[in-house]
Design an enzyme around this catalytic site. Structure first.
Site, PDB file in Angstrom:
ATOM      1  N   TYR B 117       0.848  -1.209   0.000  1.00 58.79           N
ATOM      2  CA  TYR B 117       0.000   0.000   0.000  1.00 58.79           C
ATOM      3  C   TYR B 117       0.871   1.242   0.000  1.00 58.79           C
ATOM      4  O   TYR B 117       1.875   1.307   0.716  1.00 58.79           O
ATOM      5  CB  TYR B 117      -0.891   0.000   1.247  1.00 58.79           C
ATOM      6  CG  TYR B 117      -1.620   1.308   1.464  1.00 58.79           C
ATOM      7  CD1 TYR B 117      -2.913   1.488   0.990  1.00 58.79           C
ATOM      8  CD2 TYR B 117      -1.010   2.369   2.140  1.00 58.79           C
ATOM      9  CE1 TYR B 117      -3.577   2.689   1.172  1.00 58.79           C
ATOM     10  CE2 TYR B 117      -1.671   3.579   2.330  1.00 58.79           C
ATOM     11  CZ  TYR B 117      -2.954   3.730   1.843  1.00 58.79           C
ATOM     12  OH  TYR B 117      -3.614   4.929   2.020  1.00 58.79           O
ATOM     13  N   GLU B 212      -3.659   7.621  -3.676  1.00 63.98           N
ATOM     14  CA  GLU B 212      -3.622   6.325  -2.991  1.00 63.98           C
ATOM     15  C   GLU B 212      -3.455   5.190  -4.001  1.00 63.98           C
ATOM     16  O   GLU B 212      -4.182   5.128  -5.000  1.00 63.98           O
ATOM     17  CB  GLU B 212      -4.926   6.131  -2.208  1.00 63.98           C
ATOM     18  CG  GLU B 212      -4.873   5.004  -1.213  1.00 63.98           C
ATOM     19  CD  GLU B 212      -6.154   4.927  -0.389  1.00 63.98           C
ATOM     20  OE1 GLU B 212      -7.243   4.904  -0.979  1.00 63.98           O
ATOM     21  OE2 GLU B 212      -6.045   4.887   0.849  1.00 63.98           O
TER      22      GLU B 212
END
Lengths: 316, 401
Positions: B117, B212
């Site tokens: 991530y 993101e």
């Protein structure tokens, strides 16, 4: 005494020739603020509302002895205006403008951190970690209030901002808030209960603002005229939790608080860029719990803010 | 402002961040064509809506069809697109009514060794942007933050200097990946150094509020690849990036919120039945809380701001009253900059032009309050006057019963 500003504060308004700047400068003058100069690049030499207009803040400081700035310039130029006021030596810079890009404020904040650290070292103290812009000792101090804020008022002495002056009364309560009209509501309740205010400060509703609750708690705690503190927070960020932890350790004066946004849904921005519950953080419940743990009197309803302050004073 | 995944990936590609090859399609035929162009042997068809949770989300009237589907030939790509396009996708973020899929992204598959991530947001406490990385990729990062915060690693960076090489090395060590795979070359877009630095540069260059990459994939060759991408922009900085306006997809936004935005009002749709019209964001939130505290449910958040004129306030009434759930309206104004006379005139104007079909409770205080009350009284508009906050809340809640 009071905090940040008083009757000897000499104010320069950046953006005084604009519609909003002129309107509020007029109100400040009528309130009794010593507004000594205005600045609009390219309009130096004019006179507006009976005060001289300069091209730069430096001239206003040099020629009129300005030591505080009130900023009404458009959002795109606000960061530049703030940096100019600091560079010119204004100790208190109040940025009213809303809609300033957050990365512009990142750059301004960085500058404040460096300036704050330098000034503090000059005074032979350790730079504060949690408050980059205010110096440890309350006087002299360098503070940026805002942006996206209603301003600062020391009742019956000096008003720098857009709040309606008549609702305020001189007295012992320091008021601080992230929001404008909610502060008016609180001040109105206090004044109706016979509780006047020492200085009221609107910190601003953006994610990054110049002054934190902690900075002001230090100043209120040190100010002999302030006997109690009322604060209004809102959802988003962790500023209220940090303030509660600080108050628990360092503030002996009674504090009452209200948190707006208990009913706000997650992930939705509630008007203020800063008022958003993201990543499960910044909920009203967490903030209220932090206040209660610190012995702060929490108003359950926005109609109860003044009464909560009364209770906090009585219980102390 | 939010944008679609396929748009975000195009911006990433232009910024030098490695993303899989992909083609946007609006019809099944285009999707089949896209599969052929990508050259197989497998591809993913992904529904394009602004809400997250698409992979686990399903089509409203077809619970077997997920928002993201693996396909192995052009016909399968076409039928997946057929199942998604013009259907409503329900995810954890859309609410039960779902959101209509108008586009799909057909994307080449890749060899996934690991899922990580990466995200960039503004760190309010530090006053700086922060690059967050986690070895728990593909998961909801909020859950990771709550349950296993030790798996999230953070590096603040200065917008002008950007992310430094040592910071990349620190994060790579924590994530157990190589900063520059394939023998130390840093040219490939998939190297961690180039990937992370370009991502941070993009965040600053376009005034983003969120970037993101979840999951961030480590391929079997050791390169990084953005398998998903989400970008939001700082609305206050859009004036610096006029080219981003064309990425706006108004069909993804709530029509009332859009309409309010155009009128310079701040509006958020909620589920209750009491419409609220307030000046100032803090007071507007407090008013919602007040309504709830007295047993009501707010239908919206509506801040008319400090400088609104009669037309803006009238438009605010139109928006409020167009919500069929609204059974009563509470007006709470503390006049500062906003004069009570402006609000009073707007109420009268709205009464004449829009008409009130539900009870209206009005609480006015502050600048020019006496004149404002007088305007309302003399107009003969049917309102319920309230003296203070508690009185207003009680009256508006009673009016819905």
């Amino acid at each position: 005494m009071s905090i940040l500003i008083n009757k000897s504060t000499r104010v320069v308004c950046q953006g005084i020739t604009g519609k909003t700047g002129e309107f509020h400068s007029k109100n400040c003058l009528e309130y009794g603020t010593k507004l000594v100069a205005g600045v609009t690049p390219g309009k130096g030499g004019q006179t507006t509302l009976g005060v001289p207009v300069f091209d730069t803040v430096h001239e206003a400081v040099e020629k009129e002895g300005a030591n505080a700035a009130m900023i009404f310039v458009p959002a795109a130029f606000t960061a530049d205006a703030i940096l100019e006021a600091i560079d010119a030596g204004c100790n208190v810079v109040v940025a009213i403008t809303e809609g300033v890009p957050v990365l512009d404020m990142v750059r301004v904040y960085d500058r404040l951190k460096r300036q704050g650290a330098k000034e503090t070292r000059r005074q032979g103290e350790t730079p504060p970690t949690e408050s980059p812009c205010l110096l440890v000792s309350p006087s002299p101090c360098l503070a940026l209030i805002g942006p996206n804020c209603p301003g600062v008022i020391t009742p019956e002495e000096c008003k720098i901002g857009i709040m309606p002056g008549y609702i305020h009364k001189k007295g012992p309560v320091g008021v601080m808030s992230r929001s404008g009209t909610l502060t008016y509501e609180a001040v109105w309740q206090l004044s109706n209960l016979g509780l006047g205010q020492s200085t009221c400060v609107g910190l601003g509703g953006d994610p990054i603002v110049g002054t934190s609750f902690i900075d002001l708690l230090k100043l209120y705690q040190a100010d002999p005229e302030t006997e109690a503190i009322l604060m209004m927070g809102e959802i988003g960020g962790t500023a209220e939790e940090e303030a509660a932890a600080f108050a628990r350790e360092h503030v002996t004066k009674p504090i009452a608080a209200f948190i707006a946004g208990r009913t706000a849904p997650k992930g939705k921005r509630m008007g203020h860029a800063g008022a958003i519950i993201s990543g499960g953080k910044g909920t009203a419940a967490e903030k209220i719990a932090a206040f209660e743990a610190a012995g702060i009197e929490v108003a359950q309803s926005p109609a109860d803010m003044g009464a909560a302050m009364q209770r906090a004073i009585k219980n102390r | 402002m939010k944008i679609h995944e396929y748009q975000a990936k195009q911006l990433l590609r232009e910024a030098g961040v490695a993303v899989p090859a992909g083609i946007m399609a609006t019809t099944p035929a285009e999707a089949a064509d896209a599969f052929t162009k990508l050259g197989g042997p497998l591809a993913v068809v992904k529904a394009q809506i602004h809400a997250g949770g698409r992979g686990k989300g399903t089509i409203k009237d077809n619970p077997n069809q997920h928002g993201v589907q693996l396909v192995r030939d052009s016909q399968a790509a076409a039928s997946a697109a057929e199942n998604l396009l013009n259907h409503k996708l329900v995810t954890i973020q859309t609410g039960p009514s779902g959101q209509t899929v108008r586009r799909v992204l057909v994307e080449a598959g890749c060899d996934i060794a690991r899922e990580l991530y990466l995200g960039i947001v503004i760190d309010r406490a530090a006053g700086l942007p922060v690059l967050m990385a986690s070895s728990a990729g593909g998961m909801n990062i909020e859950d990771v933050a709550a349950k296993t915060p030790e798996l999230i690693f953070k590096e603040n960076f200065c917008p002008d200097a950007g992310l430094q090489s040592y910071q990349v090395r620190k994060l790579c060590a924590k994530l157990q990946i190589s900063p520059s795979p394939s023998g130390g070359g840093t040219k490939g877009g998939g190297s961690a150094e180039k990937f992370m630095k370009s991502l941070c540069k993009l965040f600053v260059a376009l005034d983003c509020s969120l970037v993101e990459i979840n999951p961030l994939v480590v391929t079997k060759a050791g390169e990084l690849l953005a398998l998903d991408a989400k970008i939001s922009f700082d609305d206050n900085a859009l004036f610096r990036h006029p080219q981003l306006e064309e990425l706006r997809d108004t069909s993804e936004e709530d029509p009332n919120e859009l309409r309010a935005g155009k009128a310079g009002l701040s509006y958020v749709q909620l589920d209750g039945n009491i419409g609220c019209l307030v000046n100032g964001a803090g007071l507007a939130m407090a008013t919602m809380d007040l309504v709830k505290l007295h047993g009501g449910e707010p239908a919206n958040f509506l801040d008319v701001g400090g400088g609104a004129n009669t037309e803006q306030v009238t438009e605010a009434f139109r928006i409020l009253l167009s919500d069929k759930n609204v059974k009563a309206v509470l007006v709470n104004i503390f006049g500062g900059i906003m004069r009570c006379t402006t609000i009073a005139s707007a109420i009268v104007e709205a009464y004449k032009t829009v008409g009130f079909n539900v009870p209206l409770v009005v609480r006015l205080e502050g600048t020019e309050v006496e004149q404002g009350r007088k305007i309302l009284k003399e107009s003969g508009v049917d309102i319920i006057a309230a003296s203070d906050l508690t009185d207003a809340a009680n009256k508006v809640v009673a009016a819905t019963k």
